[in-house]
Design an enzyme around this catalytic site. Structure first.
Site, PDB file in Angstrom:
ATOM      1  N   HIS A  57      -4.996  -3.034  -4.332  1.00  6.30           N
ATOM      2  CA  HIS A  57      -5.814  -3.355  -3.154  1.00  6.30           C
ATOM      3  C   HIS A  57      -6.972  -4.308  -3.472  1.00  6.30           C
ATOM      4  O   HIS A  57      -7.643  -4.784  -2.543  1.00  6.30           O
ATOM      5  CB  HIS A  57      -6.394  -2.092  -2.529  1.00  6.30           C
ATOM      6  CG  HIS A  57      -5.387  -1.206  -1.870  1.00  6.30           C
ATOM      7  ND1 HIS A  57      -4.469  -1.672  -0.959  1.00  6.30           N
ATOM      8  CD2 HIS A  57      -5.148   0.125  -2.013  1.00  6.30           C
ATOM      9  CE1 HIS A  57      -3.704  -0.671  -0.550  1.00  6.30           C
ATOM     10  NE2 HIS A  57      -4.090   0.425  -1.187  1.00  6.30           N
ATOM     11  N   ASP A 101       4.351   1.235  -3.597  1.00  5.59           N
ATOM     12  CA  ASP A 101       3.303   2.131  -3.120  1.00  5.59           C
ATOM     13  C   ASP A 101       3.413   2.254  -1.600  1.00  5.59           C
ATOM     14  O   ASP A 101       3.839   1.320  -0.917  1.00  5.59           O
ATOM     15  CB  ASP A 101       1.937   1.558  -3.506  1.00  5.59           C
ATOM     16  CG  ASP A 101       0.785   2.520  -3.290  1.00  5.59           C
ATOM     17  OD1 ASP A 101       0.309   3.110  -4.275  1.00  5.59           O
ATOM     18  OD2 ASP A 101       0.347   2.675  -2.123  1.00  5.59           O
ATOM     19  N   HIS A 106       1.136   2.187   0.530  1.00  7.76           N
ATOM     20  CA  HIS A 106       0.193   1.276   1.182  1.00  7.76           C
ATOM     21  C   HIS A 106       0.510  -0.170   0.788  1.00  7.76           C
ATOM     22  O   HIS A 106       0.903  -0.437  -0.345  1.00  7.76           O
ATOM     23  CB  HIS A 106      -1.248   1.605   0.771  1.00  7.76           C
ATOM     24  CG  HIS A 106      -1.653   3.006   1.093  1.00  7.76           C
ATOM     25  ND1 HIS A 106      -1.575   4.022   0.173  1.00  7.76           N
ATOM     26  CD2 HIS A 106      -2.129   3.556   2.246  1.00  7.76           C
ATOM     27  CE1 HIS A 106      -1.997   5.150   0.731  1.00  7.76           C
ATOM     28  NE2 HIS A 106      -2.331   4.898   1.976  1.00  7.76           N
ATOM     29  N   ASP A 126       2.870   7.581  -3.728  1.00  9.00           N
ATOM     30  CA  ASP A 126       2.316   8.247  -2.550  1.00  9.00           C
ATOM     31  C   ASP A 126       3.197   8.152  -1.311  1.00  9.00           C
ATOM     32  O   ASP A 126       2.813   8.607  -0.232  1.00  9.00           O
ATOM     33  CB  ASP A 126       0.906   7.727  -2.239  1.00  9.00           C
ATOM     34  CG  ASP A 126       0.755   6.233  -2.418  1.00  9.00           C
ATOM     35  OD1 ASP A 126       1.758   5.548  -2.682  1.00  9.00           O
ATOM     36  OD2 ASP A 126      -0.387   5.744  -2.300  1.00  9.00           O
TER      37      ASP A 126
END
Length: 304
Positions: free
Chosen positions: A122, A159, A161, A243
């Site tokens: 990120h 991931d 996200h 996740d």
């Protein structure tokens, strides 16, 4: 050849506030997942600032370094914190990915896993966010390209996200294919199919909440694997966030450990099997252990 696992005690020095999902205990879960898998362990060396500067400007690096507190925490955004040991941990993560890339490119191993924290996908060019300080995997890709002279690399980010930071750092890099599969809508709100990169080398694969492993497999077979086959990377880097697991508290893609096993095996079909993976998310500790076990077991099998 055994799979290389890079880690370091300094990662325990990145201490987050009580209740934060990206916590030190994740390292014990990773170790639980690695138990019983024959791996060659190596320590992550300190990362060089010159490696960070491949992706981030010097002013940003200086700003992060200056923000490290002497005690307690400094908050960089709504959920990204620095503790006294956080800068060393982040730099060890950079050192680990660079050492893993060096080893795989040199033929010391075919596969490697960097069990570091904080995560990195990120972190944008001048912005720390989403628990991340530096774009670890993007830095590894740039080292492969600029230091080792590879002509084509690929990054696959599974991931849950979207890897907005990696996308930002690789947006203008025509030598790197970036693929992100992610739940959408979800934090950070980026990752639309229309986001294609300056050279059309970005592939975003949004997935619906609750869509599960069947949708994962269909999307990768239809979109991701053909893109990788066409790209013909010399090295594949993986942003390995776990996740998307059904038990993870932060999202809802409903994957299982077996899905990570299948996906890892298929990814190892590319780049001549030269794969460097780096830990990103994964916040249910039991699910993280099971997912790491599935992922690294395949890296070990394919790295022999």
């Amino acid at each position: 050849m055994q799979v290389l696992v890079f880690t370091h005690e300094a990662f325990r020095g990145h201490v987050t506030p009580p209740g934060h999902p990206e916590r030190v205990e994740r390292l014990a879960a990773v170790e639980q997942g690695l138990a019983g898998i024959p791996v060659e362990r190596r320590e992550c060396p300190p990362g060089e600032e010159a490696e960070v500067l491949r992706c981030h400007p010097s002013g940003y690096l200086a700003r992060v370094k200056a923000s490290v507190p002497r005690e307690g925490w400094a908050q960089l955004d709504g959920d990204t914190y620095l503790a006294p040991g956080s800068f060393e941990a982040a730099m060890r993560a950079v050192g680990g990915i660079c050492a893993a890339v060096d080893a795989v490119v040199a033929g010391e191993a075919k596969t490697a896993f960097v069990a570091g924290r904080p995560p990195g996908h990120h972190a944008e060019r001048e912005t720390a966010m989403g628990f991340c300080l530096f774009g670890t995997v993007a830095i590894g890709a740039k080292r492969a390209l600029d230091h080792h002279g590879l002509g084509r690399v690929a990054i696959v980010d599974f991931d849950v996200h979207h890897g907005n930071g990696t996308q930002d750092l690789m947006w203008d890099e025509g030598r790197c294919l970036f693929v992100s599969s992610h739940q959408m809508p979800l934090y950070p709100g980026t990752g639309r199919v229309e986001e294609r990169g300056a050279h059309g080398q970005v592939v975003n694969v949004p997935l619906r909440s609750g869509s599960g492993g069947r949708a994962l497999r269909e999307a990768y077979e239809r979109l991701v694997f053909p893109a990788l086959a066409e790209w013909k990377p010399e090295l594949l880097l993986v942003s390995a966030g776990f996740d998307a697991h059904a038990d993870d508290p932060l999202a809802g893609l409903e994957w299982q450990a077996e899905d990570y096993r299948w996906l890892t095996g298929r990814l190892c079909d590319f780049a001549g099997g030269r794969v460097v993976s780096s830990l990103e998310g994964g916040y249910d500790l039991e699910a993280l252990a099971a997912s790491v076990a599935a992922h690294v077991a395949v890296l070990e099998e394919r790295g022999r």
